[in-house]
Motif scaffolding. Structure first.
Motif, PDB file in Angstrom:
ATOM      1  N   THR A 146      17.965  28.095  14.105  1.00  0.00           N
ATOM      2  CA  THR A 146      18.146  29.265  14.966  1.00  0.00           C
ATOM      3  C   THR A 146      18.261  28.768  16.402  1.00  0.00           C
ATOM      4  O   THR A 146      17.855  27.639  16.717  1.00  0.00           O
ATOM      5  CB  THR A 146      16.974  30.252  14.854  1.00  0.00           C
ATOM      6  N   GLY A 152      20.761  36.281  16.943  1.00  0.00           N
ATOM      7  CA  GLY A 152      21.159  37.007  15.746  1.00  0.00           C
ATOM      8  C   GLY A 152      21.832  36.174  14.685  1.00  0.00           C
ATOM      9  O   GLY A 152      22.538  36.713  13.822  1.00  0.00           O
ATOM     10  N   SER A 154      21.165  32.801  11.905  1.00  0.00           N
ATOM     11  CA  SER A 154      20.344  31.757  11.298  1.00  0.00           C
ATOM     12  C   SER A 154      21.050  31.288  10.041  1.00  0.00           C
ATOM     13  O   SER A 154      21.672  32.083   9.336  1.00  0.00           O
ATOM     14  CB  SER A 154      18.937  32.265  10.969  1.00  0.00           C
ATOM     15  N   ASP A 393      22.296  38.527  11.592  1.00  0.00           N
ATOM     16  CA  ASP A 393      21.288  39.578  11.445  1.00  0.00           C
ATOM     17  C   ASP A 393      21.922  40.961  11.358  1.00  0.00           C
ATOM     18  O   ASP A 393      21.328  41.888  10.808  1.00  0.00           O
ATOM     19  CB  ASP A 393      20.309  39.544  12.627  1.00  0.00           C
TER      20      ASP A 393
END
Length: 417
Positions: A146, A152, A154, A393
């Motif tokens: 990250t 937002g 990963s 995300d």
């Protein structure tokens, strides 16, 4: 754990280690260790700039990155009985960040970085659109990366060596220098240059000293491009479980390795587009006698990819064709097609709140798939970029409700000349 035959002390510079590696290709670089066919061993690797890039919010270190020093390669390692004409079989048994050092000032100690290189210092695949230097820091949590600079997102790292290869013969080295000089002379003032000439400044050639060092440094090849011996191929799929077959050009093969990446997208498009780090790699080697003739592998490695890749099943693909941004038609220019596909992906991610630099970083570091999809239908070739949607995300798929917006994160640090 396999025997460590090339260890590194994180408190010392690469050239000050007990065993010194190299940053140029030359057959005179002496092996630092000799192993038998069938041997298994561990090698420590330093990040390609040997600690010149820092875990901070400035991109000045990327702007000033000392290209004359790269790559910091571990080796060479001689394999008993290997002779020119053989194939060296190399199994990647394991590879990862610096063991037991999950924090510290060196990339690989719990973190890594991605850089967009300035046009005046190497540039990148999209250097005309991104001429300045930028940097993003990525933190490692197990196998996941990250970044405070790319919110937002990963993803699971696809850890691999960006650079591995055998030593060239003198005949092959001179062939490299002749053809790269000829290319450079077609446009000698180009920025960035068309190729990199031999450069004695900052050369590291293992234990060579005195006149043998001077002679080798004057003609040793830079490690930046891939060549017939493998080298800096930046193939993201050369990860744990892979088996690689390298042509052998000198007695002992003289294998070297370095430039470890925590993750990378196909193409490593920002030039420093992977998540760069130091770490370790466990290797097993063997020899196929006469393998270059037996299998028709006279140059360039072939390999069997490992089966430890991240498992992404949902993708959003972008396509591009061989037409320039100002509308000029090019004939089946697949590289241009891939550039246009990448730019289309960047334009798209901007609509979700990412800056252009953040989107470019994602394409360089995340495990995207790049493909030449159509190369026969004149005049346009077609290339595609596959972006795994599960790394975000937010939902980045098109919908009637419009794009969601990513939240948080620091701006990508920028530095200009």
């Amino acid at each position: 754990m396999p025997e460590v035959i090339f260890g590194l002390d994180s408190t010392k510079r690469f050239k000050d280690q007990e065993k010194v590696g190299h940053n140029r290709w030359h057959p005179a670089v002496p092996p630092v260790a000799t192993v038998k066919p069938g041997a298994t061993f561990r090698v420590h690797c330093r990040e390609w700039f040997d600690g010149a890039i820092h875990n901070d919010d400035s991109a000045d270190d990327v702007r000033d990155a000392p290209l004359s020093t790269v790559h910091a390669l571990s080796g060479p390692f001689a394999v008993q009985g290997a002779e020119p004409g053989d194939l060296l079989m190399v199994d990647i048994l394991d590879v990862g960040p610096i063991p037991q050092e999950d924090s510290g000032p060196l990339a690989g100690q719990g973190w890594g970085y991605t850089g967009i290189f300035a046009k005046q210092n190497g540039g990148g695949f999209l250097t005309d659109q991104f001429p300045d230097a930028y940097k993003a820091i990525w933190d490692f949590s197990g196998q996941v990366a990250t970044s405070r600079h790319v919110p937002g997102v990963s993803f699971t790292g696809l850890v691999h060596p960006g650079l591995m290869g055998t030593a060239p013969s003198m005949e092959l080295l001179r062939k490299w220098n002749r053809r790269e000089t000829a290319l450079r002379e077609t446009d000698p003032n180009r920025v960035p240059p068309l190729s990199l000439p031999p450069l004695p400044q900052d050369a590291i050639l293992g234990s060579l000293t005195g006149s043998p060092f001077d002679d080798a440094a004057a003609e040793a090849a830079r490690t930046a491009p891939p060549r017939e011996n493998g080298g800096n191929q930046d193939i993201k799929n050369l990860t744990k479980g892979s088996r690689v077959f390298y042509p052998v050009f000198v007695p002992g093969a003289n294998l070297s390795v370095g430039d470890l990446h925590f993750s990378q997208g196909d193409g490593e498009i920002t030039f420093c587009g992977a998540i760069e780090m130091g770490g370790f790699i466990d290797l097993h080697v063997d020899v196929i006698k006469g393998g270059m003739t037996t299998y028709g592998v006279a140059e360039n490695a072939i390999f069997l990819p490992g089966n430890n890749n991240p498992q992404y099943s949902r993708w959003l693909a972008f396509s591009g064709v061989s037409v320039t941004l100002d509308g000029e038609q090019r004939y089946l220019d697949s590289q241009l097609s891939f550039q246009r596909a990448c730019l289309h992906a960047i334009d798209y991610l901007e609509k979700f709140g990412y800056s252009r630099e953040q989107a470019y970083m994602i394409l360089g570091a995340a495990p995207i798939e790049g493909r030449f999809s159509g190369v026969v239908d004149i005049p346009n070739s077609c290339a595609t970029v596959y972006l795994p949607t599960e790394i975000f995300d937010i939902d980045v798929r098109p919908s009637a409700s419009g794009p969601a917006k990513v939240n948080g994160g620091k701006p990508v640090p920028k530095s200009t000349f």
